[in-house]
Scaffold this motif. Structure first.
Motif, PDB file in Angstrom:
ATOM      1  N   ASP A   1       0.766  -1.178   0.040  1.00 15.28           N
ATOM      2  CA  ASP A   1      -0.153   0.117   0.100  1.00 15.28           C
ATOM      3  C   ASP A   1       0.873   0.972  -0.070  1.00 15.28           C
ATOM      4  OD1 ASP A   1      -2.414  -1.490  -0.122  1.00 15.28           O
ATOM      5  OD2 ASP A   1      -2.184  -1.833   2.232  1.00 15.28           O
ATOM      6  N   GLY A   2       2.210   1.172  -0.081  1.00 13.74           N
ATOM      7  CA  GLY A   2       3.005   2.375  -0.111  1.00 13.74           C
ATOM      8  C   GLY A   2       3.259   2.734   1.165  1.00 13.74           C
ATOM      9  N   GLN A   3       3.012   2.089   2.400  1.00 15.37           N
ATOM     10  CA  GLN A   3       3.296   2.617   3.720  1.00 15.37           C
ATOM     11  C   GLN A   3       4.849   2.143   4.171  1.00 15.37           C
ATOM     12  OE1 GLN A   3       1.152   4.600   5.544  1.00 15.37           O
ATOM     13  NE2 GLN A   3       0.264   4.615   3.433  1.00 15.37           N
ATOM     14  N   PRO A   4       5.408   3.208   4.826  1.00 15.21           N
ATOM     15  CA  PRO A   4       6.858   2.751   5.104  1.00 15.21           C
ATOM     16  C   PRO A   4       7.081   1.825   6.172  1.00 15.21           C
ATOM     17  CG  PRO A   4       6.277   4.910   6.017  1.00 15.21           C
ATOM     18  CD  PRO A   4       5.058   4.519   5.165  1.00 15.21           C
ATOM     19  N   ILE A   5       7.979   0.400   5.940  1.00 16.15           N
ATOM     20  CA  ILE A   5       8.017  -0.467   7.013  1.00 16.15           C
ATOM     21  C   ILE A   5       9.387  -0.533   7.271  1.00 16.15           C
ATOM     22  CG2 ILE A   5       5.870  -1.654   6.008  1.00 16.15           C
ATOM     23  CD1 ILE A   5       7.799  -3.472   4.482  1.00 16.15           C
ATOM     24  N   GLY A   6      10.324   0.073   6.792  1.00 17.98           N
ATOM     25  CA  GLY A   6      11.924  -0.087   7.041  1.00 17.98           C
ATOM     26  C   GLY A   6      12.761   1.105   6.541  1.00 17.98           C
ATOM     27  N   THR A   7      13.862   1.450   7.107  1.00 23.97           N
ATOM     28  CA  THR A   7      14.756   2.275   6.655  1.00 23.97           C
ATOM     29  C   THR A   7      16.105   1.850   6.820  1.00 23.97           C
ATOM     30  OG1 THR A   7      14.910   3.493   8.786  1.00 23.97           O
ATOM     31  CG2 THR A   7      13.102   3.928   7.392  1.00 23.97           C
TER      32      THR A   7
ATOM     33  N   LEU B   1      23.413   5.270   4.010  1.00 22.91           N
ATOM     34  CA  LEU B   1      24.876   5.138   3.845  1.00 22.91           C
ATOM     35  C   LEU B   1      25.311   6.550   4.631  1.00 22.91           C
ATOM     36  CD1 LEU B   1      25.178   3.385   0.588  1.00 22.91           C
ATOM     37  CD2 LEU B   1      25.645   2.540   2.664  1.00 22.91           C
ATOM     38  N   THR B   2      26.287   6.584   5.116  1.00 20.12           N
ATOM     39  CA  THR B   2      26.780   7.742   5.745  1.00 20.12           C
ATOM     40  C   THR B   2      27.942   8.303   4.725  1.00 20.12           C
ATOM     41  OG1 THR B   2      28.481   7.213   7.338  1.00 20.12           O
ATOM     42  CG2 THR B   2      26.235   7.319   7.984  1.00 20.12           C
ATOM     43  N   PRO B   3      28.498   9.467   4.753  1.00 14.49           N
ATOM     44  CA  PRO B   3      29.485   9.807   4.109  1.00 14.49           C
ATOM     45  C   PRO B   3      30.958   9.266   4.508  1.00 14.49           C
ATOM     46  CG  PRO B   3      28.383  11.838   4.666  1.00 14.49           C
ATOM     47  CD  PRO B   3      27.665  10.673   5.392  1.00 14.49           C
ATOM     48  N   GLU B   4      30.797   8.675   5.790  1.00 14.60           N
ATOM     49  CA  GLU B   4      31.807   7.895   6.274  1.00 14.60           C
ATOM     50  C   GLU B   4      31.971   6.541   5.841  1.00 14.60           C
ATOM     51  OE1 GLU B   4      29.893   9.349   8.181  1.00 14.60           O
ATOM     52  OE2 GLU B   4      31.076  11.084   9.284  1.00 14.60           O
ATOM     53  N   ARG B   5      31.212   6.142   4.844  1.00 17.68           N
ATOM     54  CA  ARG B   5      30.836   4.940   4.163  1.00 17.68           C
ATOM     55  C   ARG B   5      30.508   3.916   5.222  1.00 17.68           C
ATOM     56  NH1 ARG B   5      35.784   4.848  -0.374  1.00 17.68           N
ATOM     57  NH2 ARG B   5      35.311   7.227  -1.202  1.00 17.68           N
ATOM     58  N   ARG B   6      29.462   4.279   6.058  1.00 16.83           N
ATOM     59  CA  ARG B   6      28.861   3.257   7.085  1.00 16.83           C
ATOM     60  C   ARG B   6      27.717   3.152   6.825  1.00 16.83           C
ATOM     61  NH1 ARG B   6      30.157   5.611  12.739  1.00 16.83           N
ATOM     62  NH2 ARG B   6      32.138   4.863  12.425  1.00 16.83           N
ATOM     63  N   ILE B   7      27.095   1.991   6.884  1.00 21.58           N
ATOM     64  CA  ILE B   7      25.365   1.538   7.028  1.00 21.58           C
ATOM     65  C   ILE B   7      25.025   1.951   8.435  1.00 21.58           C
ATOM     66  CG2 ILE B   7      23.838  -0.377   7.047  1.00 21.58           C
ATOM     67  CD1 ILE B   7      25.430  -1.563   4.762  1.00 21.58           C
ATOM     68  N   GLY B   8      23.904   2.606   8.376  1.00 25.40           N
ATOM     69  CA  GLY B   8      23.212   3.023   9.709  1.00 25.40           C
ATOM     70  C   GLY B   8      21.783   3.081   9.593  1.00 25.40           C
ATOM     71  N   ARG B   9      21.004   3.278  10.846  1.00 27.20           N
ATOM     72  CA  ARG B   9      19.774   3.385  11.097  1.00 27.20           C
ATOM     73  C   ARG B   9      19.041   2.498  10.399  1.00 27.20           C
ATOM     74  NH1 ARG B   9      22.049   6.739  13.925  1.00 27.20           N
ATOM     75  NH2 ARG B   9      21.181   8.743  14.274  1.00 27.20           N
ATOM     76  N   MET B  10      19.612   1.158  10.329  1.00 27.61           N
ATOM     77  CA  MET B  10      18.524  -0.065   9.687  1.00 27.61           C
ATOM     78  C   MET B  10      17.633  -0.361  10.834  1.00 27.61           C
ATOM     79  SD  MET B  10      19.671  -1.319   7.054  1.00 27.61           S
ATOM     80  CE  MET B  10      19.456  -3.340   6.947  1.00 27.61           C
TER      81      MET B  10
ATOM     82  N   TRP C   1       6.937  -6.449  10.541  1.00 26.09           N
ATOM     83  CA  TRP C   1       7.676  -7.121   9.303  1.00 26.09           C
ATOM     84  C   TRP C   1       9.000  -7.824   9.334  1.00 26.09           C
ATOM     85  CZ3 TRP C   1       5.842  -7.054   4.498  1.00 26.09           C
ATOM     86  CH2 TRP C   1       4.597  -6.438   4.321  1.00 26.09           C
ATOM     87  N   ARG C   2       9.378  -8.023  10.708  1.00 22.55           N
ATOM     88  CA  ARG C   2      10.657  -8.579  10.819  1.00 22.55           C
ATOM     89  C   ARG C   2      10.481 -10.213  10.691  1.00 22.55           C
ATOM     90  NH1 ARG C   2      11.051  -4.972  16.655  1.00 22.55           N
ATOM     91  NH2 ARG C   2      11.148  -3.153  15.446  1.00 22.55           N
ATOM     92  N   GLY C   3      11.383 -10.664  10.076  1.00 24.62           N
ATOM     93  CA  GLY C   3      11.533 -11.918   9.716  1.00 24.62           C
ATOM     94  C   GLY C   3      11.003 -12.221   8.615  1.00 24.62           C
ATOM     95  N   ARG C   4      10.742 -11.298   7.714  1.00 25.29           N
ATOM     96  CA  ARG C   4      10.324 -11.469   6.304  1.00 25.29           C
ATOM     97  C   ARG C   4      11.205 -10.867   5.112  1.00 25.29           C
ATOM     98  NH1 ARG C   4       3.996  -9.270   7.280  1.00 25.29           N
ATOM     99  NH2 ARG C   4       3.929  -9.962   5.065  1.00 25.29           N
ATOM    100  N   GLY C   5      12.473 -10.834   5.324  1.00 26.23           N
ATOM    101  CA  GLY C   5      13.353 -10.465   4.453  1.00 26.23           C
ATOM    102  C   GLY C   5      13.430  -8.926   4.269  1.00 26.23           C
ATOM    103  N   VAL C   6      12.797  -8.069   4.778  1.00 26.36           N
ATOM    104  CA  VAL C   6      12.937  -6.678   4.590  1.00 26.36           C
ATOM    105  C   VAL C   6      14.345  -6.166   4.974  1.00 26.36           C
ATOM    106  CG1 VAL C   6      12.092  -4.349   5.105  1.00 26.36           C
ATOM    107  CG2 VAL C   6      10.637  -6.409   5.124  1.00 26.36           C
TER     108      VAL C   6
ATOM    109  N   ILE D   1      24.389  -8.863  15.405  1.00 20.39           N
ATOM    110  CA  ILE D   1      25.535  -9.473  14.916  1.00 20.39           C
ATOM    111  C   ILE D   1      25.581 -10.650  13.884  1.00 20.39           C
ATOM    112  CG2 ILE D   1      27.864 -10.485  15.268  1.00 20.39           C
ATOM    113  CD1 ILE D   1      27.506  -8.687  17.962  1.00 20.39           C
ATOM    114  N   ALA D   2      24.496 -11.513  14.225  1.00 19.80           N
ATOM    115  CA  ALA D   2      24.493 -12.760  13.128  1.00 19.80           C
ATOM    116  C   ALA D   2      23.770 -12.448  11.881  1.00 19.80           C
ATOM    117  CB  ALA D   2      23.707 -13.675  13.783  1.00 19.80           C
ATOM    118  N   PHE D   3      22.965 -11.348  11.982  1.00 21.47           N
ATOM    119  CA  PHE D   3      22.251 -10.882  10.784  1.00 21.47           C
ATOM    120  C   PHE D   3      23.394 -10.378   9.537  1.00 21.47           C
ATOM    121  CE2 PHE D   3      20.834  -7.177   8.509  1.00 21.47           C
ATOM    122  CZ  PHE D   3      19.876  -7.491   7.909  1.00 21.47           C
TER     123      PHE D   3
END
Length: 302
Positions: free
Chosen positions: A58-64, A67-76, A82-87, A116-118
């Motif tokens: 339906d277009g509703q946000p479920i995950g975010t 990428l930061t300028p320091e080449r770091r992934i964050g705010r996952m 919706w967890r455990g469904r591949g998002v 960590i395991a993820f």
């Protein structure tokens, strides 16, 4: 699950355009669920980052994620329902692909201890000591993109192992001295191998010293007795084979973790290098044919 079959989609979004959706997810997960102070969650880096948003049908946000300028992934962050469904996996892959498109060779992140395991399943290895960030325990992790990743300590070794197991489709091949105490007996490793076995996977293990796991009552032997069609052990007896100093595990989808010295955890790993994985299997197969089945394991009575 292919992107077309997913009940959600992941898209890149400019910060200004995506701000309401980003805040809706992150405030729910970080501020409300985890108690992160809102002034820490809303930081000055956001306008400088590249963001992805997962949306439902339906277009509703479920995950975010970002990428930061320091080449770091964050705010996952993924909404609870919706967890455990591949998002999370889909967003992480989108961020990795974005980094590749930018020509970045390395990505890092601060993983919550529970995640960590993820991240290990996607090739990220921990480094350094754990630390507290926003009141939660975290671990620094990194991944060299399209390159061999060095495994430098015990925790990185466990993460590399978990990544190889998780990436296997149907087969794992492991060459070990004595079933790697401190690694293959870790609860996380045993649980991962159990999941692989229950899902129909087969693990073959070559051992130089099969008596040592018996003496230690290694938990993997008990698991193998409960799932005998999923595990096969053979003992290496030929002198030329017993002189081999290394150890490794490889899967049938190009993942591997190799240690030049089999009694140490230091080595190297990569989850997307099928040529090297095939090479390790080519080393494994003739030794397997010469080795004897560990029939003594079937009568342990564990």
């Amino acid at each position: 699950m292919t992107p077309a079959a997913r009940p959600f989609r992941v898209e890149a979004v400019a910060f200004e355009d995506g701000l309401p959706a980003l805040r809706a997810v992150r405030d729910t997960v970080f501020v409300q669920e985890q108690g992160v102070p809102v002034e820490l969650e809303h930081d000055a880096l956001d306008p400088l980052c590249r963001h992805v948003i997962a949306r439902d049908a339906d277009g509703q946000p479920i995950g975010t994620g970002r990428l930061t300028p320091e080449r770091r992934i964050g705010r996952m962050a993924v909404l609870a329902q919706w967890r455990g469904r591949g998002v999370g996996e889909a967003m992480l892959q989108a961020l990795i692909d974005e980094a590749r498109g930018l020509g970045w060779r390395e990505l890092s992140l601060h993983a919550q201890a529970s995640a960590i395991a993820f991240y290990a399943r996607h090739g990220f290895l921990p480094f350094g000591s754990r630390f507290v960030e926003a009141g939660l325990e975290h671990q620094s992790m990194r991944c060299l993109l399209d390159a061999v990743n060095p495994v430098e300590d015990h925790e990185a070794a466990l993460a590399a192992l978990l990544g190889v197991i998780a990436g296997a489709r149907r087969h794992l091949w492991a060459y070990s001295r004595e079933l790697d105490p401190g690694l293959l007996d870790r609860p996380e490793a045993v649980a991962a191998l159990r999941r692989f076995a229950v899902d129909g996977g087969e693990t073959r293990l070559l051992l130089q010293d099969p008596a040592a796991p018996q003496r230690a009552i290694a938990p993997l032997l008990g698991l193998a007795q409960r799932l005998p069609t999923a595990f096969a052990f053979r003992a290496i007896e030929e002198p030329v084979d017993r002189s081999y100093p290394s150890a490794y595990i490889a899967n049938d989808r190009g993942g591997w973790y190799f240690r030049a010295l089999g009694h140490r955890f230091e080595g190297e790993s990569r989850l997307d290098a099928p040529a090297r994985a095939r090479q390790l299997r080519a080393l494994f197969e003739p030794v397997w044919e010469r080795a004897r089945p560990c029939s003594e394991y079937r009568a342990l009575g564990l």
